[in-house]
Design a protein around this motif. Structure first.
Motif, PDB file in Angstrom:
ATOM      1  N   LEU A 172       3.302  48.389  23.749  1.00  0.00           N
ATOM      2  CA  LEU A 172       2.143  47.777  24.382  1.00  0.00           C
ATOM      3  C   LEU A 172       2.245  47.898  25.897  1.00  0.00           C
ATOM      4  O   LEU A 172       3.318  47.757  26.465  1.00  0.00           O
ATOM      5  N   ALA A 199       0.877  39.798  23.128  1.00  0.00           N
ATOM      6  CA  ALA A 199       1.565  40.305  24.306  1.00  0.00           C
ATOM      7  C   ALA A 199       1.028  39.537  25.511  1.00  0.00           C
ATOM      8  O   ALA A 199      -0.095  39.034  25.486  1.00  0.00           O
ATOM      9  N   TYR A 200       1.854  39.473  26.549  1.00  0.00           N
ATOM     10  CA  TYR A 200       1.484  38.691  27.719  1.00  0.00           C
ATOM     11  C   TYR A 200       1.821  39.437  28.996  1.00  0.00           C
ATOM     12  O   TYR A 200       2.725  40.271  29.023  1.00  0.00           O
ATOM     13  N   SER A 203       4.248  45.120  15.425  1.00  0.00           N
ATOM     14  CA  SER A 203       5.656  45.072  15.852  1.00  0.00           C
ATOM     15  C   SER A 203       6.254  46.459  16.036  1.00  0.00           C
ATOM     16  O   SER A 203       7.331  46.596  16.607  1.00  0.00           O
ATOM     17  N   ASN A 212       1.844  38.392  16.975  1.00  0.00           N
ATOM     18  CA  ASN A 212       1.021  39.556  17.329  1.00  0.00           C
ATOM     19  C   ASN A 212       0.376  39.391  18.704  1.00  0.00           C
ATOM     20  O   ASN A 212      -0.808  39.684  18.886  1.00  0.00           O
ATOM     21  N   SER A 235      -3.223  37.263  28.243  1.00  0.00           N
ATOM     22  CA  SER A 235      -2.806  37.368  26.857  1.00  0.00           C
ATOM     23  C   SER A 235      -3.512  38.539  26.199  1.00  0.00           C
ATOM     24  O   SER A 235      -4.648  38.862  26.544  1.00  0.00           O
ATOM     25  N   GLY A 239      10.538  44.665  22.198  1.00  0.00           N
ATOM     26  CA  GLY A 239      10.522  43.778  23.354  1.00  0.00           C
ATOM     27  C   GLY A 239      11.739  43.875  24.245  1.00  0.00           C
ATOM     28  O   GLY A 239      11.816  43.196  25.270  1.00  0.00           O
ATOM     29  N   SER A 245       5.725  40.570  28.381  1.00  0.00           N
ATOM     30  CA  SER A 245       6.484  40.074  27.245  1.00  0.00           C
ATOM     31  C   SER A 245       5.619  40.190  25.999  1.00  0.00           C
ATOM     32  O   SER A 245       4.421  40.465  26.081  1.00  0.00           O
ATOM     33  N   ARG A 246       6.246  39.966  24.854  1.00  0.00           N
ATOM     34  CA  ARG A 246       5.508  40.005  23.606  1.00  0.00           C
ATOM     35  C   ARG A 246       6.123  39.041  22.614  1.00  0.00           C
ATOM     36  O   ARG A 246       7.310  38.712  22.699  1.00  0.00           O
ATOM     37  N   ASP A 247       5.299  38.600  21.675  1.00  0.00           N
ATOM     38  CA  ASP A 247       5.725  37.711  20.598  1.00  0.00           C
ATOM     39  C   ASP A 247       5.254  38.362  19.309  1.00  0.00           C
ATOM     40  O   ASP A 247       4.103  38.163  18.897  1.00  0.00           O
ATOM     41  N   ASN A 248       6.113  39.154  18.703  1.00  0.00           N
ATOM     42  CA  ASN A 248       5.694  39.929  17.530  1.00  0.00           C
ATOM     43  C   ASN A 248       5.264  39.064  16.348  1.00  0.00           C
ATOM     44  O   ASN A 248       4.274  39.408  15.690  1.00  0.00           O
ATOM     45  N   CYS A 292      -5.272  45.706  28.034  1.00  0.00           N
ATOM     46  CA  CYS A 292      -4.128  45.821  27.138  1.00  0.00           C
ATOM     47  C   CYS A 292      -4.299  47.104  26.330  1.00  0.00           C
ATOM     48  O   CYS A 292      -5.419  47.439  25.922  1.00  0.00           O
TER      49      CYS A 292
END
Length: 124
Positions: free
Chosen positions: A34, A79-80, A30, A77, A21, A55, A71-74, A96
């Motif tokens: 990344l 990223a994975y 966003s 905030n 993570s 993404g 992947s990312r979850d904006n 990262c």
């Protein structure tokens, strides 16, 4: 100032899985591309994967294609890096990194922001 903090690295057996993570703060994350890089002992830092700001687009180095997923979850905030079928040669410190512009096919010199790294060790 943008800050990136990695977590999730640990010792795992070959064939196993891990999820790294990256928690981002301090900017409009966003809008930022990344990436994940890694550095093994005695080797230079190398690119692993990158994801576009929204993404929708990703890019991987050949050795991890089909095994790793970025992947990312904006809204969060975050990223994975999902890593499956891990091999001993995946052992490294994983970083990262973030940048505001450019392409997904980019080396480490283009990235402005870096985390402190998280150790992944794969035992064979």
């Amino acid at each position: 100032q943008v800050q990136l903090v990695e977590s999730g690295g640990e010792l795992v057996q070959a064939g196993g899985s891990l999820r790294l993570s990256c928690a981002a703060s301090g900017g409009t994350i966003s809008l930022m591309m990344l990436g994940w890089f890694r550095q093994a002992p005695g080797k230079e830092r190398e690119f692993v994967a990158a994801v576009s700001a929204g993404g929708a687009y990703t890019h991987y180095t050949d050795p991890v294609k089909g095994r790793f997923t970025i992947s990312r979850d904006n809204p969060k905030n975050m990223a994975y890096l999902h890593m499956n079928s891990l091999k001993a040669e995946d052992t490294a410190v994983y970083y990262c990194a973030g940048k505001w512009s450019g392409t997904l096919v980019a080396g480490s010199s283009e990235y402005l922001y870096w985390g402190q790294g998280t150790q992944v060790t794969v035992s064979s």
